[in-house]
Design a protein around this motif. Structure first.
Motif, PDB file in Angstrom:
ATOM      1  N   LEU A 187       0.770  -1.335  -0.227  1.00 44.46           N
ATOM      2  CA  LEU A 187       0.155   0.032  -0.221  1.00 44.46           C
ATOM      3  C   LEU A 187       0.695   0.970   0.247  1.00 44.46           C
ATOM      4  N   SER A 188       2.119   1.307  -0.781  1.00 43.77           N
ATOM      5  CA  SER A 188       2.516   2.338  -0.122  1.00 43.77           C
ATOM      6  C   SER A 188       2.570   3.390  -1.151  1.00 43.77           C
ATOM      7  N   ASN A 189       3.668   4.539  -1.206  1.00 42.75           N
ATOM      8  CA  ASN A 189       3.223   6.372  -1.448  1.00 42.75           C
ATOM      9  C   ASN A 189       1.598   6.473  -2.304  1.00 42.75           C
ATOM     10  N   ASN A 190       0.858   6.698  -0.692  1.00 42.08           N
ATOM     11  CA  ASN A 190      -0.480   6.380  -1.086  1.00 42.08           C
ATOM     12  C   ASN A 190      -0.455   7.758   0.035  1.00 42.08           C
ATOM     13  N   GLN A 191      -1.634   8.262   0.246  1.00 41.48           N
ATOM     14  CA  GLN A 191      -1.545   9.489   1.285  1.00 41.48           C
ATOM     15  C   GLN A 191      -2.992   8.189   2.398  1.00 41.48           C
ATOM     16  N   LEU A 192      -2.259   7.007   2.501  1.00 42.56           N
ATOM     17  CA  LEU A 192      -3.243   6.562   3.525  1.00 42.56           C
ATOM     18  C   LEU A 192      -2.344   7.269   5.068  1.00 42.56           C
ATOM     19  N   ARG A 193      -3.943   7.115   6.597  1.00 42.69           N
ATOM     20  CA  ARG A 193      -3.502   7.589   7.215  1.00 42.69           C
ATOM     21  C   ARG A 193      -4.051   7.540   8.459  1.00 42.69           C
ATOM     22  N   GLY A 194      -3.786   7.230   9.724  1.00 39.30           N
ATOM     23  CA  GLY A 194      -4.930   6.927  11.297  1.00 39.30           C
ATOM     24  C   GLY A 194      -4.146   5.014  11.103  1.00 39.30           C
ATOM     25  N   SER A 195      -5.023   4.090  12.167  1.00 40.07           N
ATOM     26  CA  SER A 195      -3.975   3.037  13.104  1.00 40.07           C
ATOM     27  C   SER A 195      -3.848   1.941  12.134  1.00 40.07           C
ATOM     28  N   ILE A 196      -3.317   1.511  11.883  1.00 43.51           N
ATOM     29  CA  ILE A 196      -2.926  -0.248  11.156  1.00 43.51           C
ATOM     30  C   ILE A 196      -3.397  -1.170  12.232  1.00 43.51           C
ATOM     31  N   LEU A 197      -3.687  -0.726  13.653  1.00 41.63           N
ATOM     32  CA  LEU A 197      -3.348  -1.997  14.503  1.00 41.63           C
ATOM     33  C   LEU A 197      -4.796  -3.225  13.572  1.00 41.63           C
ATOM     34  N   ASP A 198      -5.731  -2.702  13.626  1.00 44.80           N
ATOM     35  CA  ASP A 198      -6.488  -3.836  13.050  1.00 44.80           C
ATOM     36  C   ASP A 198      -6.347  -4.495  12.034  1.00 44.80           C
ATOM     37  N   LEU A 199      -5.098  -4.455  11.052  1.00 47.10           N
ATOM     38  CA  LEU A 199      -4.260  -4.654  10.120  1.00 47.10           C
ATOM     39  C   LEU A 199      -3.613  -5.540   9.377  1.00 47.10           C
ATOM     40  N   GLU A 259       4.069 -12.391   4.256  1.00 50.13           N
ATOM     41  CA  GLU A 259       5.814 -12.216   3.288  1.00 50.13           C
ATOM     42  C   GLU A 259       6.156 -11.100   3.664  1.00 50.13           C
ATOM     43  N   TYR A 260       5.544 -10.509   2.293  1.00 50.04           N
ATOM     44  CA  TYR A 260       6.418  -8.882   2.097  1.00 50.04           C
ATOM     45  C   TYR A 260       4.772  -8.336   2.630  1.00 50.04           C
ATOM     46  N   LEU A 261       5.293  -6.740   3.269  1.00 52.78           N
ATOM     47  CA  LEU A 261       4.288  -6.061   3.614  1.00 52.78           C
ATOM     48  C   LEU A 261       4.995  -5.204   3.261  1.00 52.78           C
ATOM     49  N   ASP A 262       4.627  -4.191   2.415  1.00 52.44           N
ATOM     50  CA  ASP A 262       5.633  -2.598   2.399  1.00 52.44           C
ATOM     51  C   ASP A 262       3.745  -1.770   2.480  1.00 52.44           C
ATOM     52  N   LEU A 263       4.033  -0.349   3.945  1.00 55.16           N
ATOM     53  CA  LEU A 263       3.205   0.340   4.315  1.00 55.16           C
ATOM     54  C   LEU A 263       4.097   1.254   4.101  1.00 55.16           C
ATOM     55  N   SER A 264       5.467   1.794   3.280  1.00 58.05           N
ATOM     56  CA  SER A 264       5.903   3.226   3.306  1.00 58.05           C
ATOM     57  C   SER A 264       5.643   4.216   2.414  1.00 58.05           C
ATOM     58  N   SER A 265       6.155   5.316   2.752  1.00 56.67           N
ATOM     59  CA  SER A 265       4.985   6.592   2.650  1.00 56.67           C
ATOM     60  C   SER A 265       4.143   6.406   2.475  1.00 56.67           C
ATOM     61  N   ASN A 266       3.630   7.018   3.715  1.00 61.95           N
ATOM     62  CA  ASN A 266       2.233   7.762   4.185  1.00 61.95           C
ATOM     63  C   ASN A 266       2.052   8.341   5.003  1.00 61.95           C
ATOM     64  N   HIS A 267       1.162   8.241   5.475  1.00 62.08           N
ATOM     65  CA  HIS A 267       0.663   9.013   7.024  1.00 62.08           C
ATOM     66  C   HIS A 267       0.257   8.216   8.323  1.00 62.08           C
ATOM     67  N   ASP A 321       8.233  -3.457   5.102  1.00 62.29           N
ATOM     68  CA  ASP A 321       8.477  -1.601   4.983  1.00 62.29           C
ATOM     69  C   ASP A 321       7.807  -0.597   5.586  1.00 62.29           C
ATOM     70  N   LEU A 322       8.010   0.179   6.520  1.00 62.19           N
ATOM     71  CA  LEU A 322       7.818   1.213   7.334  1.00 62.19           C
ATOM     72  C   LEU A 322       7.853   2.613   7.081  1.00 62.19           C
ATOM     73  N   SER A 323       8.730   2.495   6.779  1.00 59.61           N
ATOM     74  CA  SER A 323       9.792   3.587   6.377  1.00 59.61           C
ATOM     75  C   SER A 323       8.656   4.805   6.145  1.00 59.61           C
ATOM     76  N   ASN A 324       9.063   6.089   6.371  1.00 59.63           N
ATOM     77  CA  ASN A 324       8.268   8.060   5.959  1.00 59.63           C
ATOM     78  C   ASN A 324       7.026   7.680   6.338  1.00 59.63           C
ATOM     79  N   ASN A 325       6.705   6.920   7.725  1.00 56.17           N
ATOM     80  CA  ASN A 325       5.240   7.647   8.353  1.00 56.17           C
ATOM     81  C   ASN A 325       5.184   8.165   9.293  1.00 56.17           C
TER      82      ASN A 325
END
Length: 380
Positions: free
Chosen positions: A163-175, A183-191, A211-215
């Motif tokens: 889901l990287s490089n979007n404008q998503l925001r909020g908590s990711i606890l539920d996710l 095996e692969y998770l990329d949430l980078s470059s969001n809010h 990849d959780l960078s840039n949040n």
């Protein structure tokens, strides 16, 4: 030996033609299974919310079998949709996730590098959407705003989620608390903000890339991410994580190949004689409180090819080990530190090397023909 008469030749030829005809019929039947009507309806529902400026979905018509539509792949045996590949298609509007998840046999959904701005969910369809076969979901490089729909978190078979490089925001606890097979998770470059749930590492021992960078994540990561023993790539820089990082955090990460802690406020406390259980090829520590001493454990990384420790407050290095490390890499960024070494009589052969804004002294070094770019400005 039986003579080969014209009559036997005719029978033999007829036999061959029969085999060829039956074979072609079997082949045709295996590839002409029509698209499932339910799948076709779900795809048309998705198309209804899409803005298609360049008519990339022009083939999506009831006059044409949906298995022949642009970006749609079906099973030759069942005619059910298994892949939807619409990356780089200049599509905008909204992603009707409810309709797409009605594709019961969909395994691969790729909508990356488009211009989608929203994900819509029809709550009336929730009951039928829990059991899906979706394994790969890529919505990266769009313009999606808001929070992650719970529907994504409920996809228990997901192995790859980007889901990287979007404008998503909020908590990711539920996710993250509901995922079991990633095996692969990329949430980078969001809010995204908030904490990383501890059960995430317990449920996803097989995770190889994170990849959780840039949040805007906060809190400690020691009791969670350090337990992901299958990790090969860990990128958590450019967040607001807190705490101290020492060799304890890395004790279970023996497969690590890429590490990015850049632009972080971690306090680094490594024993000077620590030898990591991994061999990195990429290490990013820019804009950290790494110095003043260059960490001795980095000298043990014999496979390192990309290294960035610019603006990391380093002033004291082991001269021989430092130049050996620099020489083995292809890309090195050590700008904006306070390293004071003689450059005279050295031969620099790193492909791309930035040593600017330090305290290097002496004559200009020799430069190997293998060097592509070198920056020695703002030294002495």
């Amino acid at each position: 030996m039986v003579p080969f008469t014209s009559q036997s030749y005719f029978i033999f030829l007829l036999f061959l033609l029969t085999i060829m005809f039956n074979g072609s019929m079997c082949s045709s039947n295996s590839t002409l299974v029509p698209c499932n009507e339910k799948d076709q309806g779900a795809l048309l529902m998705f198309k209804h919310g899409v803005i298609d400026r360049y008519n990339n979905l022009s083939s999506w018509s009831i006059k044409k079998d949906c298995c022949a539509w642009n970006g749609v792949l079906c099973s030759n045996i069942t005619g059910r949709v298994t892949h939807l590949l619409l990356e780089d298609s200049y599509l905008a509007g909204e992603i009707n996730l409810s309709s797409l998840l009605q594709l019961e046999f969909l395994k691969f959904l790729d909508l990356n590098n488009n211009e989608f701005e929203a994900i819509s969910v029809d709550n009336n369809n929730y009951v039928t959407l829990y059991d899906t076969n979706l394994e790969h979901l890529d919505l990266s490089y769009n313009q999606i705003k808001g929070s992650i729909p719970n529907l994504i978190g409920q996809q228990k078979n997901l192995k790859q989620l980007n889901l990287s490089n979007n404008q998503l925001r909020g908590s990711i606890l539920d996710l993250l608390s509901q995922q079991m097979n990633l095996e692969y998770l990329d949430l980078s470059s969001n809010h995204f903000n908030g904490l990383i749930p501890e059960q995430f590492s317990q449920n996803n021992k097989q995770l190889k890339s994170l990849d959780l960078s840039n949040n805007l994540f906060t809190g400690s990561i020691l009791s969670t991410l350090g337990n992901l023993s299958s990790l090969r790539e860990l990128r958590i820089g450019s967040n607001s994580f807190s705490g101290t990082i020492s060799e304890t955090f890395f004790s279970k990460l023996s497969h690590l190949d890429t590490l990015d802690l850049s632009n972080s406020t971690f306090e680094f406390r490594f024993h000077p004689e620590w030898i990591p259980p991994f061999q990195l090829t990429q290490l990013f520590l820019a804009s950290t409180k790494l110095g003043p001493y260059f960490p001795s454990w980095i000298y043990t990384q014999k496979s390192l090819r990309t290294f960035d420790a610019s603006s990391s407050r380093i002033s004291i290095v082991d001269e021989d080990k430092f130049w050996t490390l620099i020489d083995q890499c292809s890309l090195v960024f050590m700008s904006n530190n306070s390293i004071n070494l003689q450059l005279s009589n050295l031969t620099l052969s790193t492909g791309v090397l930035r040593l600017d804004h330090n305290n290097f002294t002496g004559d200009l070094p020799h430069i190997s023909p293998t060097t592509i770019y070198i920056d020695l400005s703002y030294n002495s």
